[in-house]
Design a protein around this motif. Structure first.
Motif, PDB file in Angstrom:
ATOM      1  N   GLN A  38       5.680  -5.532   3.070  1.00  0.00           N
ATOM      2  CA  GLN A  38       5.602  -4.155   2.694  1.00  0.00           C
ATOM      3  C   GLN A  38       7.180  -3.449   1.931  1.00  0.00           C
ATOM      4  N   TRP A  52      -4.297  -0.624   3.599  1.00  0.00           N
ATOM      5  CA  TRP A  52      -2.822  -1.698   3.615  1.00  0.00           C
ATOM      6  C   TRP A  52      -2.969  -2.614   4.618  1.00  0.00           C
ATOM      7  N   SER A  78       5.119  -6.074  -1.508  1.00  0.00           N
ATOM      8  CA  SER A  78       3.997  -5.169  -1.455  1.00  0.00           C
ATOM      9  C   SER A  78       5.228  -4.544  -2.897  1.00  0.00           C
ATOM     10  N   PHE A 120       2.359   4.759   2.923  1.00  0.00           N
ATOM     11  CA  PHE A 120       1.482   4.256   4.292  1.00  0.00           C
ATOM     12  C   PHE A 120       1.476   5.350   5.306  1.00  0.00           C
ATOM     13  N   PRO A 122      -4.478   2.606  -1.575  1.00  0.00           N
ATOM     14  CA  PRO A 122      -5.040   1.293  -1.690  1.00  0.00           C
ATOM     15  C   PRO A 122      -6.539   1.421  -2.035  1.00  0.00           C
ATOM     16  N   THR A 124       5.780   2.048  -1.616  1.00  0.00           N
ATOM     17  CA  THR A 124       4.955   2.698  -0.931  1.00  0.00           C
ATOM     18  C   THR A 124       5.557   3.857  -0.288  1.00  0.00           C
TER      19      THR A 124
END
Length: 401
Positions: free
Chosen positions: A125, A109, A82, A100, A61, A85
């Protein structure tokens, strides 16, 4: 060329044709608080997952994303979810989508999560595997295997994915667990497991994609096995109140159709209800929320069908987020009339993108900024991302606070 990521919802409200009652959004259930998992939400307007390609080339990110997420958390008590991911580097299958996994990804994050919490809001997330929705040429360039539930090509894509081995399936389940733990360690309130819109878990659910003859394919029960194993493993790792699940029963985006929609999803719901503790929420996409019809002009499918059969079966075990091109008026009507029996919330995708103060605008009956679709996926760019203004009324209220 593979189909680009799309997670936003349809421009058409799902039930306009049968709306006979006018509901004032500010006086509706949109602004009634609700407990969702461990979160005491102050209203029911949700910022949903929206892939926008603002991550760097290593799927980290960018700093500009901190402002983007924090701005949309500006009304305290908002649920922020979010963008999708990746749970492993093997699933980082397109340019500028996030992971992630690495320390740098997790640290970036964490900055976003902290910024959302600093606004007094909550953060989940969304986590996924991409499977055959990855770009095959992108995967080849990275030296990674292009794979799916079965060796079935996606329409318009020349490459045929490799059928995943049992070991790879078990590795994916563990990747969801490991990523969920990283999210919680970074301060997140929970994770939303993405099992919708033709991505990896949905590729296992679909009998058009999943042609396996082992325990991971064939019957409705076997095709649901990966989804259920991921949910159970993540719940065991971080607790049910920190876990959510997204489903798109009616979408045929990326070819993940099901021949028996009700049978497939009622089986999933029945199995989820056997869990000792209900998870935080269920996120469901209306028939009007099919990204294929929305972004690429494909023929809408399953129009007129509703999510009622799932909500009836789920029976308020935990709250349900609905998404499907809602406007403030149709969202208020949906909660107060159509979904009045159930604990529901409404996701606003493109409207929340274009209005960082969306909750304030809806509460005060203010005109909304118009979104600009051509800027949705401008990689690594502030344009169409952080340049939508707050309302004058919000800024005045903020100054006087």
């Amino acid at each position: 060329m593979a189909t680009p990521v799309v997670t936003s919802t349809s421009t058409q409200p799902p039930t306009t044709a049968i709306m006979n009652t006018t509901v004032n959004p500010a006086q509706s259930k949109l602004f009634k608080p609700l407990m969702v998992g461990n979160m005491a939400l102050k209203h029911r307007i949700v910022f949903p997952p929206l892939t926008r390609n603002r991550n760097d080339d290593d799927h980290v990110p960018l700093p500009l994303m901190v402002k983007y997420y924090a701005d949309r958390a500006s009304t305290p008590g908002t649920l922020i979810i979010s963008e999708a991911t990746s749970v492993s580097h093997l699933e980082e299958g397109q340019d500028n989508i996030p992971g992630f996994v690495s320390e740098s990804q997790a640290a970036a994050w964490k900055d976003i999560i902290d910024a959302v919490h600093a606004k007094g809001s909550f953060y989940f997330q969304q986590i996924w595997g991409m499977g055959r929705a990855s770009f095959p040429e992108f995967m080849a360039k990275k030296g990674l295997k292009y794979r799916s539930s079965s060796a079935v090509a996606m329409e318009g894509v020349d490459a045929i994915p490799k059928e995943m081995t049992e070991e790879e399936i078990l590795d994916v389940i563990q990747s969801f667990v490991d990523t969920a733990r990283r999210v919680i360690a970074a301060g997140g309130d929970g994770v939303e497991i993405h099992a919708a819109h033709g991505y990896l878990i949905d590729q296992f659910l679909s009998d058009a994609v999943n042609k396996r003859t082992d325990k991971w394919g064939g019957s409705i029960e076997n095709r649901a096995r990966l989804l259920l194993e991921v949910v159970k493993a993540v719940v065991n790792a971080i607790g049910a109140e920190r876990v959510a699940l997204r489903l798109s029963p009616f979408a045929d985006f990326q070819g993940a159709v099901k021949s028996d929609i009700e049978g497939q999803y009622l089986y999933i719901i029945d199995e989820l209800k056997k869990m000792d503790t209900p998870f935080a929420y269920l996120s469901l996409v209306e028939a009007t929320g099919d990204p294929g019809a929305l972004a690429f002009g494909s023929k809408p499918v399953n129009q007129g069908k509703t999510l009622d059969f799932i909500l009836d079966a789920w029976n308020n075990r935990s709250p349900v987020i609905v998404a499907g091109g809602y406007r403030p008026d149709t969202a208020a009507w949906a909660l107060d009339v159509h979904y009045r029996k159930w604990n529901t919330l409404v996701a606003f995708g493109r409207s929340f993108l274009a209005n960082p103060d969306l909750v304030f605008r809806i509460q005060h009956g203010l005109e909304l900024n118009k979104y600009n679709r051509p800027t949705f996926y401008l990689a690594k760019n502030e344009v169409g991302y952080n340049d939508y203004p707050y309302s004058k009324e919000y800024m005045a209220a903020k100054c006087n606070a």
